[in-house]
Motif scaffolding. Structure first.
Motif, PDB file in Angstrom:
ATOM      1  N   ASP A   1      35.861  10.797  59.583  1.00 24.73           N
ATOM      2  CA  ASP A   1      35.526  10.603  61.060  1.00 24.73           C
ATOM      3  C   ASP A   1      36.323   9.340  61.293  1.00 24.73           C
ATOM      4  O   ASP A   1      37.041   9.441  62.391  1.00 24.73           O
ATOM      5  CB  ASP A   1      34.085   9.789  60.933  1.00 24.73           C
ATOM      6  CG  ASP A   1      33.080  11.114  60.798  1.00 24.73           C
ATOM      7  OD1 ASP A   1      33.427  12.151  60.988  1.00 24.73           O
ATOM      8  OD2 ASP A   1      32.002  10.832  60.437  1.00 24.73           O
ATOM      9  N   TRP A   2      36.895   8.414  60.359  1.00 24.16           N
ATOM     10  CA  TRP A   2      37.741   7.463  60.967  1.00 24.16           C
ATOM     11  C   TRP A   2      39.197   7.866  61.251  1.00 24.16           C
ATOM     12  O   TRP A   2      39.785   7.612  62.170  1.00 24.16           O
ATOM     13  CB  TRP A   2      37.776   6.528  59.749  1.00 24.16           C
ATOM     14  CG  TRP A   2      38.542   5.192  59.922  1.00 24.16           C
ATOM     15  CD1 TRP A   2      38.571   4.265  60.634  1.00 24.16           C
ATOM     16  CD2 TRP A   2      39.975   5.086  59.314  1.00 24.16           C
ATOM     17  NE1 TRP A   2      39.407   3.334  60.627  1.00 24.16           N
ATOM     18  CE2 TRP A   2      40.482   3.733  59.824  1.00 24.16           C
ATOM     19  CE3 TRP A   2      40.763   5.663  58.366  1.00 24.16           C
ATOM     20  CZ2 TRP A   2      41.564   3.303  59.644  1.00 24.16           C
ATOM     21  CZ3 TRP A   2      41.940   5.171  57.964  1.00 24.16           C
ATOM     22  CH2 TRP A   2      42.284   3.946  58.616  1.00 24.16           C
ATOM     23  N   MET A   3      39.693   8.906  60.198  1.00 24.41           N
ATOM     24  CA  MET A   3      40.978   9.367  60.615  1.00 24.41           C
ATOM     25  C   MET A   3      41.093  10.372  61.829  1.00 24.41           C
ATOM     26  O   MET A   3      42.179  10.558  62.610  1.00 24.41           O
ATOM     27  CB  MET A   3      41.523  10.347  59.186  1.00 24.41           C
ATOM     28  CG  MET A   3      41.937   9.368  58.247  1.00 24.41           C
ATOM     29  SD  MET A   3      42.334  10.262  56.877  1.00 24.41           S
ATOM     30  CE  MET A   3      44.339  10.490  57.488  1.00 24.41           C
ATOM     31  N   SER A   4      39.940  11.142  61.985  1.00 31.56           N
ATOM     32  CA  SER A   4      39.824  12.065  63.408  1.00 31.56           C
ATOM     33  C   SER A   4      40.044  11.176  64.582  1.00 31.56           C
ATOM     34  O   SER A   4      40.999  11.748  65.461  1.00 31.56           O
ATOM     35  CB  SER A   4      38.564  12.539  63.434  1.00 31.56           C
ATOM     36  OG  SER A   4      38.480  13.383  62.328  1.00 31.56           O
ATOM     37  N   GLY A   5      39.576   9.885  64.632  1.00 30.02           N
ATOM     38  CA  GLY A   5      40.070   8.934  65.714  1.00 30.02           C
ATOM     39  C   GLY A   5      41.331   8.950  65.852  1.00 30.02           C
ATOM     40  O   GLY A   5      41.932   9.044  67.262  1.00 30.02           O
TER      41      GLY A   5
ATOM     42  N   LEU B   1      32.067  11.872  45.925  1.00 32.41           N
ATOM     43  CA  LEU B   1      32.676  10.949  47.089  1.00 32.41           C
ATOM     44  C   LEU B   1      32.435  11.796  48.329  1.00 32.41           C
ATOM     45  O   LEU B   1      33.205  11.315  49.365  1.00 32.41           O
ATOM     46  CB  LEU B   1      33.936  10.681  46.815  1.00 32.41           C
ATOM     47  CG  LEU B   1      34.372   9.844  45.523  1.00 32.41           C
ATOM     48  CD1 LEU B   1      35.914   9.687  45.316  1.00 32.41           C
ATOM     49  CD2 LEU B   1      33.800   8.627  45.420  1.00 32.41           C
ATOM     50  N   ILE B   2      31.331  12.534  48.740  1.00 35.46           N
ATOM     51  CA  ILE B   2      31.487  13.376  49.757  1.00 35.46           C
ATOM     52  C   ILE B   2      31.052  12.561  51.020  1.00 35.46           C
ATOM     53  O   ILE B   2      31.700  12.817  52.008  1.00 35.46           O
ATOM     54  CB  ILE B   2      30.543  14.584  49.557  1.00 35.46           C
ATOM     55  CG1 ILE B   2      30.534  15.437  50.828  1.00 35.46           C
ATOM     56  CG2 ILE B   2      28.843  14.083  49.465  1.00 35.46           C
ATOM     57  CD1 ILE B   2      30.060  16.891  50.726  1.00 35.46           C
ATOM     58  N   ASN B   3      30.359  11.628  50.609  1.00 34.22           N
ATOM     59  CA  ASN B   3      29.941  10.656  52.066  1.00 34.22           C
ATOM     60  C   ASN B   3      30.989   9.753  52.144  1.00 34.22           C
ATOM     61  O   ASN B   3      31.286   9.817  53.461  1.00 34.22           O
ATOM     62  CB  ASN B   3      28.470  10.009  51.607  1.00 34.22           C
ATOM     63  CG  ASN B   3      27.498  10.770  51.761  1.00 34.22           C
ATOM     64  OD1 ASN B   3      27.288  11.964  52.537  1.00 34.22           O
ATOM     65  ND2 ASN B   3      26.485  10.799  50.932  1.00 34.22           N
ATOM     66  N   PRO B   4      31.432   9.028  51.356  1.00 35.95           N
ATOM     67  CA  PRO B   4      32.760   8.373  51.870  1.00 35.95           C
ATOM     68  C   PRO B   4      33.869   9.142  52.442  1.00 35.95           C
ATOM     69  O   PRO B   4      34.467   8.725  53.464  1.00 35.95           O
ATOM     70  CB  PRO B   4      33.271   7.684  50.583  1.00 35.95           C
ATOM     71  CG  PRO B   4      32.180   7.616  49.726  1.00 35.95           C
ATOM     72  CD  PRO B   4      31.252   8.839  49.858  1.00 35.95           C
ATOM     73  N   LEU B   5      34.143  10.269  52.027  1.00 34.39           N
ATOM     74  CA  LEU B   5      35.063  11.256  52.366  1.00 34.39           C
ATOM     75  C   LEU B   5      34.639  11.587  53.767  1.00 34.39           C
ATOM     76  O   LEU B   5      35.620  11.831  54.745  1.00 34.39           O
ATOM     77  CB  LEU B   5      35.272  12.600  51.689  1.00 34.39           C
ATOM     78  CG  LEU B   5      35.943  12.233  50.400  1.00 34.39           C
ATOM     79  CD1 LEU B   5      35.938  13.530  49.402  1.00 34.39           C
ATOM     80  CD2 LEU B   5      37.496  12.199  50.732  1.00 34.39           C
ATOM     81  N   ILE B   6      33.414  11.882  54.164  1.00 37.77           N
ATOM     82  CA  ILE B   6      32.988  12.470  55.612  1.00 37.77           C
ATOM     83  C   ILE B   6      33.367  11.081  56.332  1.00 37.77           C
ATOM     84  O   ILE B   6      33.859  11.101  57.459  1.00 37.77           O
ATOM     85  CB  ILE B   6      31.541  12.638  55.459  1.00 37.77           C
ATOM     86  CG1 ILE B   6      31.209  14.026  54.823  1.00 37.77           C
ATOM     87  CG2 ILE B   6      31.071  12.658  56.930  1.00 37.77           C
ATOM     88  CD1 ILE B   6      30.112  14.319  54.557  1.00 37.77           C
TER      89      ILE B   6
ATOM     90  N   ILE C   1      41.274  14.068  66.885  1.00 38.26           N
ATOM     91  CA  ILE C   1      40.360  15.224  66.797  1.00 38.26           C
ATOM     92  C   ILE C   1      38.690  14.680  67.389  1.00 38.26           C
ATOM     93  O   ILE C   1      38.685  13.642  66.792  1.00 38.26           O
ATOM     94  CB  ILE C   1      40.361  15.510  65.211  1.00 38.26           C
ATOM     95  CG1 ILE C   1      41.891  15.814  64.663  1.00 38.26           C
ATOM     96  CG2 ILE C   1      39.298  16.565  65.028  1.00 38.26           C
ATOM     97  CD1 ILE C   1      41.778  16.149  63.150  1.00 38.26           C
ATOM     98  N   GLY C   2      38.726  15.457  67.989  1.00 40.21           N
ATOM     99  CA  GLY C   2      37.029  15.271  68.838  1.00 40.21           C
ATOM    100  C   GLY C   2      35.980  15.095  67.684  1.00 40.21           C
ATOM    101  O   GLY C   2      36.078  15.848  66.587  1.00 40.21           O
ATOM    102  N   SER C   3      35.085  14.275  68.167  1.00 43.66           N
ATOM    103  CA  SER C   3      33.972  14.039  67.151  1.00 43.66           C
ATOM    104  C   SER C   3      33.278  15.301  66.574  1.00 43.66           C
ATOM    105  O   SER C   3      32.393  15.286  65.659  1.00 43.66           O
ATOM    106  CB  SER C   3      33.072  12.902  67.709  1.00 43.66           C
ATOM    107  OG  SER C   3      32.570  13.021  68.764  1.00 43.66           O
TER     108      SER C   3
END
Lengths: 96, 607
Positions: free
Chosen positions: B289-293, B280-285, B297-299
């Motif tokens: 990204d979604w949670m960083s917002g 699930l590496i891609n969904p986790l990435i 946390i900067g992109s």
């Protein structure tokens, strides 16, 4: 057979306690003999080990000490039983 | 064979790398400091173990969520999942907490590990933590020099934090220097192959350093220096989780049954978590990204994103694993158990024997003798002597003096396998027999034999304590200590040999009488040892603390010896032998012989 001798035999037959004592003395003597045999064997072993293995020799001496003590206890028991037996006989004679 | 050469080879390779590429120097120093910091932290926490930590562990594991929270917080505080795992293993092994509670703590510890990534990513590489490390180290060393164990422990904790900070600092610097000479990012790989290769590299690094924490530090520092791509760094961090499973397997080999089960649980969990993370590496990435917002946390802040990824996949693993904890526990208990073949089975006692009282007594006597035989082997091994040596006529003093190593022996496991199971069977069998019709003599004899079985068990338990100190001091470089332990081993070995000879002999009226000399030998040995130790303390040839350890061990030996003599006495005495009783030496007789007051030889008897 004289009456007195006959009485003695009857008394011995009836005196179960005295018989048990005799049997006990007999079995103690048997153990004493076995212990004596053990002692002799250990003495021979001790003569071998005294120079070659002093520590083993010490252990054998200790066993000999214990056998002496055990035999002494056995001999004392035999003396006690014999004395008891003689005392019983004397008492019987006095009663006669 | 391979193990013997691994360390020299690694050291040679490292020396060559450091000599050729001085760029590696700071990087290697950073890793070394970091690992040393973790060791200091572990040592520091161990000082306080036995108190608050244990109490906390026991109180906080009655529910899964409590175990999980405990695992997370303790690992966060200690920054060492290894220490938490070790303590948990010891608690599961001693059955103070259940296996399920242990698994809960391990899951929590795994999540707790990711807090290290947050600390390093969020703080370590942004603040100049080396400036904090210096005063910390000064205070740490000062406390370490104190006498009090607790203050020393505190010193270790502070030193640990200081070295961790220094490690992070040097790693950061190391990668900056490294960057000038090399560009590892040129080797970055994308796609599923990239994930698999870098996961494997992460696993290898963790396996070599035995620390997923240190791997994470390297990954974060490399990522910060731009030496690895973000995707590859994620794969490396998955490898760190997988690598800790290999460490768990190695730890599990050495642990007892509880430890093995827990290590197995850890392996299963790490495999599941890593597999999930790879799949699930891609969904986790995308989730990162979604949670960083939301977490501000900067992109481009890949360090914190890596830390978030760490936490997410570990939490995911725990969430997937948690509903199955009881099933995993049941499965592990079922699969991992003492191998039934190695558990000693009774040979002589079986239901058919219960038919008559006399067969019961004979069978039980033989079974107790079987138990004694097992104890004999175990005790011989505990003394680091071969059974064959004790059974032969070889010189025991030579065998003891030429001992090169103390045999490794898990007395607890051996006790469970060879002694306890058999003792339990004997006790159960006797209880069963006593419920049936029996004679007074048979009942009496069974009582004596049960006591003999108990004596043998006590003797083996005594060896459990003795073996600990034998392992520590048995081959001490201090000759005075070694001599005392040699004497202890020799005395017990002699006794074992004598007892076995007596049991093998054709029984006669005097067989049991031989035990009197063994009783006397035990008492004499004990007195001699005590006198010698007193003298050694007086003349300062031994410290009082070592002397008391030897005295304690001498006490165990006396206990073992007396238990064995009692057991063999019961085995040799077929019935109440009144004739033999006339010869048996009582305590007063033995004391007389000890004091050499007995007239020797009995001249009267010779006549």
């Amino acid at each position: 057979m004289k009456a007195k001798k006959l009485m003695e035999l009857v008394s011995q037959f009836l005196d179960a306690d005295s018989k048990t004592q005799q049997e006990e003395i007999k079995s103690i003597r048997k153990v004493l003999k076995e212990l004596k045999g053990k002692e002799l064997k250990l003495r021979a072993k001790l003569a071998e080990k005294t120079h070659s293995d002093p520590e083993d020799a010490e252990a054998i001496k200790l066993k000999l000490d214990v056998i002496y003590a055990q035999r002494r206890k056995g001999v004392m028991k035999v003396f006690t039983l014999k004395r008891k037996s003689v005392t019983n006989k004397n008492t019987d004679k006095v009663d006669d | 064979m391979l193990r013997r050469f691994t360390l020299p080879l690694v050291m040679l390779l490292l020396a060559y790398v450091l000599w050729v590429g001085s760029e590696f120097m700071e990087l290697a120093l950073g890793v070394a400091f970091f690992i040393f910091g973790m060791i200091c932290l572990e040592d520091g926490f161990k000082t306080f173990a036995g108190g608050a930590l244990e109490a906390l562990l026991q109180r906080s594991t009655d529910r899964l969520w409590k175990s999980l929270t405990l695992g997370i917080t303790s690992t966060t505080l200690m920054q060492s999942s290894t220490l938490v795992s070790l303590i948990t293993i010891s608690f599961v092994s001693s059955e103070m907490i259940s296996l399920a509670a242990g698994i809960g703590i391990i899951l929590g510890a795994n999540i707790g590990t990711s807090t290290g990534a947050w600390l390093i990513a969020g703080l370590g590489l942004k603040v100049d933590i080396a400036s904090y490390a210096m005063p910390i180290l000064v205070f740490g060393v000062l406390l370490l020099m104190q006498k009090s164990k607790r203050v020393k422990g505190l010193g270790n904790l502070i030193l640990g934090v200081g070295f961790l900070f220094f490690g992070i600092h040097f790693m950061k610097e190391g990668f900056t220097v490294f960057q000038l000479g090399f560009d590892l990012s040129a080797y970055s790989m994308t796609g599923i192959y990239g994930v698999l290769v870098f996961t494997l590299i992460g696993t290898l690094i963790t396996f070599i350093m035995q620390s997923s924490h240190a791997t994470l530090l390297i990954v974060i520092a490399a990522l910060a220096a731009g030496q690895v791509s973000y995707e590859n760094a994620l794969a490396l961090s998955i490898g760190a989780s997988l690598g800790s499973a290999i460490s768990a397997v190695i730890a599990g080999f050495a642990a007892n049954l509880g430890g093995k089960r827990l290590a197995a649980a850890q392996v299963v969990f790490s495999l599941v978590t890593s597999l999930l993370a790879i799949l699930l590496i891609n969904p986790l990435i995308q989730l990162v990204d979604w949670m960083s917002g939301y977490l501000s946390i900067g992109s481009e802040d890949y360090l914190l994103k890596l830390a978030l990824f760490q936490t997410l996949f570990r939490v995911l693993g725990a969430l997937v694993f948690m509903p199955f904890i009881s099933q995993v526990e049941a499965l592990l208990i079922k699969v991992l158990r003492f191998v039934p073949k190695s558990i000693e089975q009774p040979i002589y006692i079986y239901p058919e024997v219960l038919e008559t009282p006399s067969t019961v007594v004979v069978a039980v006597r033989k079974e107790v003798q079987h138990l004694f035989d097992n104890a004999f082997g175990l005790l011989a091994r505990g003394l680091s002597l071969k059974r064959s040596t004790l059974e032969s006529e070889e010189s025991l003093s030579t065998a003891v003096k030429t001992t090169k190593r103390i045999f490794p022996l898990d007395v607890e496991d051996a006790y469970e396998e060879k002694i306890k199971s058999l003792h339990s069977e004997i006790v159960a069998f006797i209880s069963e027999a006593q419920m049936r019709e029996s004679t007074r003599e048979a009942t009496e004899e069974l009582y004596v034999l049960r006591q003999a079985s108990r004596d043998i068990v006590s003797a083996v338990k005594g060896m459990k304590h003795l073996h600990n100190n034998l392992s520590r001091y048995g081959l001490s470089a201090n000759l005075a200590v070694r001599d005392r332990y040699d004497q202890i081993r020799l005395d017990l070995a002699r006794l074992l040999r004598e007892l076995q000879v007596l049991l093998a002999e054709e029984p006669s009226s005097t067989t049991a009488l031989s035990l009197d000399s063994l009783r006397l030998a035990v008492q004499k040995a004990s007195r001699t040892m005590t006198d010698e130790l007193d003298e050694m303390i007086r003349y300062r040839r031994l410290t009082a603390s070592i002397a008391t350890s030897i005295m304690n061990d001498e006490n165990y030996v006396t206990g073992i010896a007396n238990n064995l003599i009692s057991a063999v006495n019961a085995l040799l005495t077929r019935e109440v032998d009144e004739t033999a009783e006339a010869f048996n030496l009582d305590e007063a007789d033995i004391q007389q012989l000890m004091n050499k007051e007995v007239d020797s030889p009995l001249e009267s008897l010779k006549s």
